[in-house]
Scaffold this active site. Structure first.
Site, PDB file in Angstrom:
ATOM      1  N   LYS A 143      11.450  53.435  42.279  1.00  0.00           N
ATOM      2  CA  LYS A 143      10.453  52.454  41.803  1.00  0.00           C
ATOM      3  C   LYS A 143       9.713  51.918  43.195  1.00  0.00           C
ATOM      4  O   LYS A 143      10.664  51.572  44.115  1.00  0.00           O
ATOM      5  CB  LYS A 143      11.185  51.324  40.929  1.00  0.00           C
ATOM      6  CG  LYS A 143      10.162  50.214  40.866  1.00  0.00           C
ATOM      7  CD  LYS A 143      10.555  49.103  39.808  1.00  0.00           C
ATOM      8  CE  LYS A 143       9.811  47.901  39.743  1.00  0.00           C
ATOM      9  NZ  LYS A 143      10.177  46.882  38.895  1.00  0.00           N
ATOM     10  N   GLU A 201       8.523  33.549  37.299  1.00  0.00           N
ATOM     11  CA  GLU A 201       9.849  34.519  37.708  1.00  0.00           C
ATOM     12  C   GLU A 201      10.625  33.319  38.531  1.00  0.00           C
ATOM     13  O   GLU A 201      10.367  33.233  39.496  1.00  0.00           O
ATOM     14  CB  GLU A 201       9.514  35.784  38.232  1.00  0.00           C
ATOM     15  CG  GLU A 201      10.877  36.455  38.664  1.00  0.00           C
ATOM     16  CD  GLU A 201      10.734  37.970  38.770  1.00  0.00           C
ATOM     17  OE1 GLU A 201       9.362  38.359  38.992  1.00  0.00           O
ATOM     18  OE2 GLU A 201      11.594  38.602  39.260  1.00  0.00           O
ATOM     19  N   GLU A 245      11.746  50.343  34.344  1.00  0.00           N
ATOM     20  CA  GLU A 245      11.143  49.503  35.459  1.00  0.00           C
ATOM     21  C   GLU A 245      12.110  48.360  35.394  1.00  0.00           C
ATOM     22  O   GLU A 245      12.239  47.795  36.568  1.00  0.00           O
ATOM     23  CB  GLU A 245       9.797  49.469  35.150  1.00  0.00           C
ATOM     24  CG  GLU A 245       8.875  48.592  36.210  1.00  0.00           C
ATOM     25  CD  GLU A 245       7.553  48.646  35.830  1.00  0.00           C
ATOM     26  OE1 GLU A 245       6.915  49.253  34.849  1.00  0.00           O
ATOM     27  OE2 GLU A 245       6.852  47.437  36.483  1.00  0.00           O
TER      28      GLU A 245
END
Ligand SMILES: C=C(O[C@H]1C=CC=C(C(=O)O)[C@@H]1O)C(=O)O
Length: 403
Positions: A143, A201, A245
């Protein structure tokens, strides 16, 4: 009057909105789902790069020497660039913000900018995604998060108060912030610089021996129709590509926190979380610290051990970072770094610098990225970065983000 929670708290404050309304350029504000903190003045600054090592110990020594209640500020994405951490003169706490304000704002909305330049252009971003997919196909990485940026320019200086107010109105969730990046602006005659945004986040927070991280990865743009919006969310929750992911981030966060914890709880399944514009996959990782007195186990120490997670960099980290350095055309600056506060006891809250922009004079620079894994599509990842940019661009008076 409501009691406010937070270390160093003295007395009560009228309400969280009042504290957000007290923000002015040169102060630093972080208003999250647990508390709001506003700091003023500068007793000491720490601007060495985080990569020199030992930053948590240096912060601990500085707080002790200054008899300061807190360190606040931001650490850039690259550990070779200068941090902007300070011990403030004054600290005020308030409860969490719970709703977007109604009524008149603080000043008019931002005017439309004179110029907006995409770096790189959308076509080039798609090509970057294709390059990343080739590296993933070849087995070099699992990723990588590829970011792009927009340079926004106005005829007059940007007022960070108006940008913060618009961000506050745009979304009552997540972490609203404005970090002063230039403590010497007044004394040295330098232009003020502000990192302003609304991030969903939490990188890490620490309260006593309790630690929490809330990695996000896997995204879908929200839909104005409630039924379609709910369907979008259900599709995201079961999407194998998005779950993969997401899992890469959760694994990396768990591995980084494990050495510091006597107990770590990592839920097996992600849940959904949303901003006013986006759905994300989310996992709350919680743990108990083995040695809370060690400065490396401070909230900042843990944040630096986690940074950069695969939510902003990739997996494996070194190969993803190398690819980012080679193919992203512009430096990330403070975007995708961390911002927050920490105290002498090691408590603190550090947020991932997302959905934000660096504001300086007449110019703003904004970034957004998307996680590329096997199965990603260049068009969908470009659309995802557009949707993510929408948060800060709307606050900057940039209509539509068809760029
Ligand atoms: C890198 C960004 O978002 C991260 C956080 C949530 C979801 C993400 C994603 O699905 O790619 C990113 O990892 C950004 O907003 O620029």
């Amino acid at each position: 009057m409501s009691p406010a929670s937070g270390p160093g708290l003295v007395g009560t404050v009228p309400d969280d909105d009042t504290l957000i309304s007290d923000y002015r350029p040169g102060t630093t504000l972080l208003a999250g789902p647990c508390r709001t903190v506003l700091t003023e003045g500068t007793r000491a600054v720490l601007t060495d790069p985080a990569g020199d090592g030992g930053l948590p110990a240096r912060v601990h020594a500085l707080l002790r020497a200054q008899d300061g209640p807190l360190i606040v500020g931001a650490v850039p994405f690259e550990d070779s660039e200068r941090t902007m951490l300070r011990v403030p003169e004054h600290v005020r706490w308030a409860p969490a913000r719970t709703a977007a304000p109604t009524g008149a704002g603080r000043g008019a909305p931002m005017p439309a900018p004179a110029r907006v330049r995409a770096l790189p252009k959308p076509a080039r971003y798609r090509a970057m995604v294709r390059d990343a997919l080739a590296a993933i196909d070849g087995g070099a990485i699992d990723k990588v998060v590829l970011a792009r940026s927009l340079a926004v320019e106005y005829d007059d200086d940007i007022d960070p108060v108006r940008v913060l107010d618009a961000l506050h109105r745009g979304d009552p969730t997540g972490y609203l912030f404005a970090v002063d990046l230039e403590p010497d602006a007044d004394t040295a005659g330098l232009a003020p610089r502000t990192l302003a945004g609304a991030s969903p986040e939490l990188l890490v927070s620490r309260d006593g021996d309790r630690v929490t991280a809330n990695p996000l990865a896997g995204t879908a743009p929200r839909h104005p129709d409630p039924d379609t919006d709910a369907q979008v969310a259900r599709t995201l929750l079961v999407s194998p590509k998005d779950r993969h992911e997401h899992a890469l981030v959760v694994d990396a966060v768990a591995r980084a926190l494990e050495p510091f914890c006597s107990h770590l709880d990592v839920p097996a399944e992600p849940e959904l979380t949303s901003t006013s514009r986006l759905w994300h996959l989310s996992t709350h990782v919680t743990g108990t610290l083995a040695d809370p007195d060690d400065p490396e186990s401070s909230a900042l120490g843990l944040g630096l051990a986690l940074h950069p997670t695969p939510a902003v960099c990739g997996a494996p980290r070194a190969a993803a970072h190398d690819l980012i350095s080679r193919i992203e055309p512009t430096a990330r600056g403070f975007y995708a770094g961390l911002l927050g506060w920490g105290d002498l006891d090691g408590n603190g809250e550090w947020v991932v610098a997302l959905r934000c922009g660096e504001l300086a004079g007449k110019r703003a620079r904004v970034h957004a990225g998307a996680g590329i894994v096997a199965g990603s599509s260049p068009d969908a990842e470009l659309a995802e970065t557009r949707a993510k940019l929408g948060t800060i661009l709307a606050a900057l008076g940039v209509d539509g983000v068809d760029r």
